[in-house]
Design an enzyme around this catalytic site. Structure first.
Site, mmCIF file in Angstrom:
data_model
loop_
_atom_site.group_PDB
_atom_site.id
_atom_site.type_symbol
_atom_site.label_atom_id
_atom_site.label_comp_id
_atom_site.label_asym_id
_atom_site.label_seq_id
_atom_site.Cartn_x
_atom_site.Cartn_y
_atom_site.Cartn_z
ATOM 1 N N ASP A 165 28.707 59.790 32.393
ATOM 2 C CA ASP A 165 29.245 58.624 31.679
ATOM 3 C C ASP A 165 28.276 57.467 31.931
ATOM 4 O OD1 ASP A 165 30.560 56.410 30.720
ATOM 5 O OD2 ASP A 165 32.384 56.666 31.914
ATOM 6 N N TRP A 194 36.810 54.066 36.206
ATOM 7 C CA TRP A 194 36.504 54.898 35.022
ATOM 8 C C TRP A 194 36.365 56.351 35.418
ATOM 9 C CZ3 TRP A 194 38.167 52.455 31.170
ATOM 10 C CH2 TRP A 194 37.965 51.089 31.036
ATOM 11 N N LYS A 234 28.965 48.086 25.736
ATOM 12 C CA LYS A 234 28.447 47.422 26.931
ATOM 13 C C LYS A 234 26.965 47.112 26.774
ATOM 14 C CE LYS A 234 32.395 48.284 29.301
ATOM 15 N NZ LYS A 234 32.792 49.658 29.558
#
Ligand SMILES: *Cc1c(COP(=O)(O)O)cnc(C)c1O
Length: 356
Positions: free
Chosen positions: A168, A101, A192
């Site tokens: 993030d 990511w 998530k």
């Protein structure tokens, strides 16, 4: 039948949240209308938006200098929106590469403007968090990924930097006590740990905006979304509502202090078993191990089909590892009870008795 859901994302949600969310699809707020068929500008939905923003601020300990948004496009759109809104045309952004990511965030930032990678753990398949790397003083911001969902590492300490830090937090948002005021911007895809797929939470210190020297596309401009209260266009009403319900659930049970303790117990339970068990090993440096995504492999991969049979019989779901790491990944998001982790540890023990 109870299923023990270790899915990496979209991840497990509290049962009562699922119940309340389904009821709202039929009869929201006693309107005899569905949440999905009323105006996002109705009083009833405006209350949802306002409370979602307020609760986010409260749980992340943010003050009035921060603005919260709930937008579409996933955390992946933020990979582009962050540099587009914070990286000046003459400036440089700094990134730490801790996994897939982070790598995608770097790729997008480079597409927007000048971007430096300050540190990377790519040399060891992202099994640790780089620390103590030099941070140039003139960066517009430093971007980090608090938890690496795929490789199972997590930042336990934040880097110290003189410029705003952008984080993030997609896969560990609201899983531990974090003073959000340490960051210039925090973003997290909701699916998530925060709610349902379809919305991304962004919290930004407002004074950082409007300095890029860029002509801004409206849908890409945080200031437009802030001004419109996240209703510049039709917001993803359902995932925002699910996020609100999940945050209410968290607050009611004792907030981030409570869930941090629970998450530590869950992580201790499974890591203790991984380290004890002669058939398994963890894939990351111990000090950087994630309390959210626990990655482990087998010493003898040829035994995987046998292990798979056992955990499936125990109604465990979602522990197959990401294709980039292989092996197994148990995701221990907030709504997963300790009991489910115990079931997995028991299955690993039973497996060892049979095959070691
Ligand atoms: C899942 C994930 C993303 C991507 O989220 P999308 O909402 O699918 O775009 C980004 N960062 C991290 C850390 C993630 O875990």
């Amino acid at each position: 039948m109870k299923v023990h859901n270790f899915s990496a994302g979209p991840g497990i949600l509290p049962q009562e949240v699922l119940q309340q969310a389904s009821e709202a699809c039929i009869n929201f707020d006693n309107l005899n209308l569905s949440l999905l068929e009323i105006s996002h500008r109705s009083k009833n939905f405006e209350k949802v938006m306002d409370e979602s923003m307020e609760l986010t601020k409260e749980l992340l300990m943010l003050d009035a200098s921060y603005k919260v948004m709930f937008l579409g496009g996933g955390a992946s759109l933020q990979f582009a929106m962050v540099p587009y809104n914070l990286l000046r045309t003459e400036g440089t952004a700094g990134y730490v590469n801790t996994g897939v990511w982070a790598g995608k965030a770097i790729k997008e930032a480079k597409n927007v403007d000048k971007t430096k990678v300050l540190a990377t753990s790519e040399d060891s398949n992202f099994s640790y968090i780089p620390k103590g790397f030099p941070v140039p003083k003139d960066l517009d911001y430093l971007h980090i990924t608090s938890n690496n969902t795929i490789y199972g590492t997590q930042m336990k300490k934040w880097p110290v930097a003189p410029m705003p830090i952008v984080c993030d937090m997609s896969s560990d948002i609201l899983s531990r006590k974090v003073d959000g005021k340490q960051f210039g911007l925090i973003y997290a895809g909701a699916q998530k740990n925060m709610g349902a797929a379809g919305t991304t939470m962004i919290a930004v210190k407002e004074e950082l905006l409007g300095k890029t020297g860029r002509t801004m596309l409206s849908m890409m401009d945080y200031r437009q979304h802030i001004k419109a209260g996240s209703m510049y266009n039709t917001p993803p009403v359902f995932p925002i509502y699910v996020s609100l319900l999940t945050m209410r659930w968290l607050k009611k049970n004792g907030g981030v202090e409570w869930i941090e303790k629970v998450n530590q117990q869950k992580a201790a339970c499974i890591y203790t078993e991984i380290d004890r068990n002669s058939l398994f090993k963890g894939t990351c440096e111990k000090e950087d191990r994630s309390n959210m995504n626990v990655c482990f492999v087998m010493h003898k991969p040829e035994l995987e089909p046998e292990f798979d049979k056992l955990w499936k019989e125990a109604n465990i779901s979602g522990i197959r590892g990401h294709r980039d790491v292989g092996g197994y990944r148990a995701s221990l998001y907030n709504a997963l009870p300790l009991e489910s982790v115990q079931v997995l540890a028991d299955v690993m023990q039973a497996f060892e008795k049979k095959f070691a």
